[in-house]
Design a protein around this motif. Sequence first.
Motif, short mmCIF file in Angstrom:
data_model
loop_
_atom_site.label_atom_id
_atom_site.label_comp_id
_atom_site.label_asym_id
_atom_site.label_seq_id
_atom_site.Cartn_x
_atom_site.Cartn_y
_atom_site.Cartn_z
N LEU A 186 -18.17 -36.78 -32.35
CA LEU A 186 -17.55 -35.84 -31.41
C LEU A 186 -16.09 -36.24 -31.24
O LEU A 186 -15.79 -37.36 -30.82
N LEU A 187 -15.18 -35.31 -31.59
CA LEU A 187 -13.74 -35.57 -31.52
C LEU A 187 -13.05 -34.46 -30.75
O LEU A 187 -13.40 -33.29 -30.87
N ASP A 188 -12.05 -34.83 -29.97
CA ASP A 188 -11.17 -33.87 -29.33
C ASP A 188 -9.80 -34.06 -29.97
O ASP A 188 -9.11 -35.04 -29.70
N VAL A 207 -14.54 -37.92 -42.49
CA VAL A 207 -14.22 -36.50 -42.35
C VAL A 207 -12.71 -36.34 -42.47
O VAL A 207 -11.94 -37.15 -41.96
N TRP A 208 -12.31 -35.30 -43.19
CA TRP A 208 -10.90 -34.94 -43.39
C TRP A 208 -10.61 -33.76 -42.49
O TRP A 208 -11.32 -32.75 -42.52
N TRP A 268 -18.07 -31.27 -32.54
CA TRP A 268 -18.85 -32.15 -33.40
C TRP A 268 -18.45 -31.94 -34.84
O TRP A 268 -18.35 -30.81 -35.30
N TRP A 269 -18.21 -33.03 -35.55
CA TRP A 269 -17.82 -33.00 -36.96
C TRP A 269 -18.88 -33.74 -37.77
O TRP A 269 -19.25 -34.86 -37.42
#
Length: 110
Positions: free
Chosen positions: A101-103, A57-58, A75-76
Motif C-alpha cells: 500500500l503506497l500513497d 514495482v515500477w 494497493w500495488w
Amino acid sequence: TYVVLKVQNLKSTTIDRRGSEPCWEQDFMFEICADGRGFIIELWKKGLLWDSVLGVVWIPLATVEHATDEGPGSWWTLHSEVIKNGSEIQGTKTPTSHEILLDVYFALPF
C-alpha cells in the motif's frame, strides 16, 4: 522486511519490520529532474546471511498526480522481474502474491 525506493540516482530505505503485515508509515521526499521516467519500489526480506527480494514495482512519473496532503493510498501488486531497455528500467512483469500500500504524489510548492 524492508522497502527500498530508487528514483533517478537516489535511493532510500525503510527500517526493517517483522510480521506478515508490516507497516512502515514512512515518508520519502525527493527533489528530482522533470525528465525522469519513474521510480522503483523493492520489498526485501532480511536474511541471516543475505537478504532476498520479495517483489518490485515500477511506477512511471507520468502516472503520479499532484496533491497538497496525504491520501488513502493505493494497493500495488509486486512483480518478480524488471523490464529493462539497456540499463533503463521500463516496467515490471510476472506478478507475485505480495502487495504494498503506497500513497504516491508530487507535493505542490508552498
